[in-house]
Enzyme design. Structure first.
Site, PDB file in Angstrom:
ATOM      1  N   THR A 159       0.865  -1.192   0.000  1.00 43.51           N
ATOM      2  CA  THR A 159       0.000   0.000   0.000  1.00 43.51           C
ATOM      3  C   THR A 159       0.896   1.235   0.000  1.00 43.51           C
ATOM      4  O   THR A 159       0.824   2.086   0.888  1.00 43.51           O
ATOM      5  CB  THR A 159      -0.957  -0.031   1.210  1.00 43.51           C
ATOM      6  OG1 THR A 159      -1.547  -1.332   1.279  1.00 43.51           O
ATOM      7  CG2 THR A 159      -2.074   0.985   1.053  1.00 43.51           C
ATOM      8  N   HIS A 160       1.774   1.288  -0.980  1.00 43.58           N
ATOM      9  CA  HIS A 160       2.681   2.421  -1.104  1.00 43.58           C
ATOM     10  C   HIS A 160       2.444   3.088  -2.456  1.00 43.58           C
ATOM     11  O   HIS A 160       3.332   3.165  -3.290  1.00 43.58           O
ATOM     12  CB  HIS A 160       4.131   1.961  -0.959  1.00 43.58           C
ATOM     13  CG  HIS A 160       4.450   1.381   0.407  1.00 43.58           C
ATOM     14  ND1 HIS A 160       5.609   0.732   0.706  1.00 43.58           N
ATOM     15  CD2 HIS A 160       3.735   1.389   1.567  1.00 43.58           C
ATOM     16  CE1 HIS A 160       5.608   0.349   1.980  1.00 43.58           C
ATOM     17  NE2 HIS A 160       4.471   0.726   2.518  1.00 43.58           N
TER      18      HIS A 160
END
Ligand SMILES: Cc1cc2nc3c(=O)[nH]c(=O)nc-3n(C[C@H](O)[C@H](O)[C@H](O)COP(=O)(O)OP(=O)(O)OC[C@H]3O[C@@H](n4cnc5c(N)ncnc54)[C@H](O)[C@@H]3O)c2cc1C
Ligand code: SF4
Length: 581
Positions: A500-501
């Site tokens: 989740t970057h």
């Protein structure tokens, strides 16, 4: 018809780390702040005892409900984008505290090279080193300028860590000592040390000891309970917005929060934002909230979507490469190696979200790229976040994926399997971007955000390099079966979890022609709007992003205070200058 509410000085859209930091800083200075958060109210009491892997880790209880709002995705412009129906590749946060509640807490900084990536690449290797269509840009500020804000973020969280010669320079020590070393971490450390690398315990927002931050908030010592990533911490040992910046903001008496407040658009009067429209999700009543200043902290996806929907800023056009909103969407590149040990057992049930040993020798420009066919790099980490019983079933490559062979192998290898992973940098590509979907809408009929994204040649070469390095380390650690892995072998797939970057879409810079916000994250096209978060990154580095999100939020808060005190104006003069106007 929207009901108009009493005027506020500042309205914040989305209350995670970015929104929470700005709320705390403005409220402490006496400004009247309203936070609008689409998700539910939350406190740490909600997480007392339930270490329920199914509910939190596999059914994503704390995350965005995709039946109400999602995004669409395609790999290239010739495809029709389809809605993401299930969370997978990344896990979008929702609710008070945002994704900061269920994050791991790994807390590295980006490198000086990152902030001046284009200039430094050209200086060291020449312009020809930058591949065609990789649209590298400098960030419009240097690491030295950003450093004091990293320090503020780390002191708010109490980050536990140790200095290392391959990491960026620091003006102060980490607030708390590093986390403990497990046996697996010690093996990685001894091996990489012998190979000439520079291992260190990764900086962690799961704290090694109790700590009280400069705002008077206390974070407890981590219990290594291992139900950390995707879970809230009932021990109050994982620094998150619920136990740090949100109470700090509330205690001033100047911060009000409206949860279940789903913002649909930002209203403009000429070039100035004059308020926001939101729906109260519990009553479905629509409101207009007037404000002097609008701060958008709704994560990458909704920062971009709300600007496009509100027609603020010029949308990016991949054909002409004009426009800025939606450009430079970047991600991160996953690769590594798994090692299975026949004669070694490790206690992998224990762990913490951010526990791990890492090397930065192949990150940023820490190694010579003259003979490499890619730029940048990535961290290599042996993490020990704790193996969860349902999700963890390691078996050697040729094992059947069902039946008694699978079960026996999985039980045998559970304590005997270690992984080294990289988070490879993601560089901007002309055809990787975000815009509004022409077909699909959310529960209110507003267009969904559309992602056009695929891995590039640069990504694949970088991933291959990192997988090879990880496999070498694993061999040297003495693993009997070593299996390299590389997420970039096919097209980007939005289904399996990767990271989740997500970054980009409202990027910072020194030129309004090529960036959307200045180095205070103030919009060039709408001076009383600040758009804060990883959406501001012109590319994504080979490390976890949140300390850089936090540092930029402190920087933005300073700019907002100055803007409000000065009664308006651009804080930075455009192009080739980072001096205040
Ligand atoms: C499982 C997991 C592990 C992670 N681990 C790490 C890690 O170890 N290290 C690291 O650096 N990073 C990690 N991250 C990333 C990190 O969580 C994010 O970088 C960080 O939380 C982003 O903060 P933010 O405030 O920008 O956005 P968010 O935390 O996403 O907050 C945005 C808020 O805006 C709200 N919002 C959105 N749209 C609207 C709207 N229209 N109206 C009102 N409100 C809205 C959302 O509900 C949300 O609460 C992890 C993420 C996940 C999911
Ligand atoms: S591992 Fe530590 S920080 Fe994470 S949830 Fe457990 S006690 Fe909290």
């Amino acid at each position: 018809m929207a009901t108009e509410l009493p005027h506020k000085q500042a309205v914040i859209i989305g209350v995670g780390w970015a929104g929470g930091i700005i709320a705390a800083e403005l409220a402490k200075q006496g400004f009247e702040v309203l936070g609008l958060e689409r998700g539910e109210e939350r406190t740490v009491d909600d997480f007392t005892m339930p270490k329920d892997e199914l509910k939190y880790a596999l059914d994503y209880d704390l995350m965005q409900d995709l039946s109400k709002e999602t995004i669409t995705m395609r790999n290239d412009e010739d495809m029709r984008a389809l809605p993401m129906r299930q969370l997978g590749s990344f896990l979008l946060g929702s609710g008070l505290g945002g994704a900061g509640v269920h994050w791991n807490g790994v807390c590295p900084r980006f490198f000086p090279y990152d902030l001046e990536i284009r200039s430094q690449t050209i200086e060291r290797y020449g312009e020809d080193k930058i591949p065609e269509d990789i649209t590298l840009q400098d960030w419009g500020m240097t690491y030295e300028e950003l450093e004091p804000y990293y320090d503020m973020f780390e002191k708010t969280l109490g980050v536990s860590g140790e200095d290392n010669e391959m990491t960026p320079p620091r003006s102060d020590d980490y607030p708390t000592p590093p986390m403990l070393e497990t046996r697996a971490m010690k093996l990685f450390k001894a091996t990489t040390d012998e190979m000439g690398y520079h291992p260190y315990i990764q900086p962690s927002a799961n704290l090694s000891e109790q700590y009280t931050n400069p705002d008077g908030q206390t974070i407890e010592q981590c219990k290594y309970c291992a139900f950390c990533e995707r879970f809230g911490c009932d021990y109050q040992a994982k620094a998150d917005p619920l136990i740090t910046v949100i109470p700090t903001a509330k205690e001033t008496g100047n911060f009000e929060i409206h949860t279940h407040a789903n913002v649909r658009s930002i209203s403009q009067d000429g070039d100035i934002a004059d308020g926001v429209y939101f729906i109260d999700e519990t009553t479905k009543q629509e409101y207009f909230q007037p404000a002097d200043i609008v701060i958008l902290t709704a994560y990458v996806m909704n920062n971009v979507r709300l600007l496009l929907q509100s027609e603020i800023g010029e949308p990016y056009d991949s054909e002409t490469q004009d426009g800025v909103i939606g450009k430079h969407y970047c991600y991160q590149i996953g690769a590594g190696a798994t090692g299975m040990f026949e004669n070694e057992k490790f206690n992998l049930y224990a762990g913490a979200g951010a526990l791990g040993m890492r090397i930065e020798d192949y990150n940023a420009d820490n190694f010579d790229h003259s003979d490499q066919d890619f730029l940048h790099g990535g961290v290599l980490t042996l993490g020990q976040s704790g193996n969860r019983p349902i999700a963890t079933n390691p078996v050697p490559p040729d094992t059947k994926s069902w039946g008694s062979d699978f079960k026996q192998a999985s039980i045998h290898y559970f304590p005997r399997t270690l992984s080294i992973g990289t988070q490879g940098a993601s560089l901007p590509h002309r055809y990787n971007y975000l815009d509004l979907d022409p077909t699909y809408t959310d529960q209110y009929g507003d267009p969904l955000l559309r992602m056009t994204y695929n891995f590039t040649d640069q990504d694949r070469k970088l991933a291959e390099h990192q997988a090879e390095r990880a496999a070498e380390i694993m061999e040297n650690m003495g693993a009997d079966i070593v299996t390299p892995n590389n997420d970039t072998e096919g097209d980007y797939d939005i289904v399996p979890y990767q990271s989740t970057h997500n970054t980009g879409g409202v990027i910072m810079g020194e030129d309004p022609e090529t960036s959307a916000v200045n180095n205070y994250l103030q919009m060039w096209d709408c001076e009383n709007m600040f758009v804060v978060g990883a959406s501001a990154f012109p590319h994504n580095s080979g490390n976890n992003p949140t300390p850089t999100v936090g540092a930029l939020a402190y920087r933005a808060a300073e700019g907002i205070e100055e803007y409000l005190n000065n009664g308006g104006g651009q804080l930075v003069s455009s192009k080739n200058s980072t001096q205040k106007a």
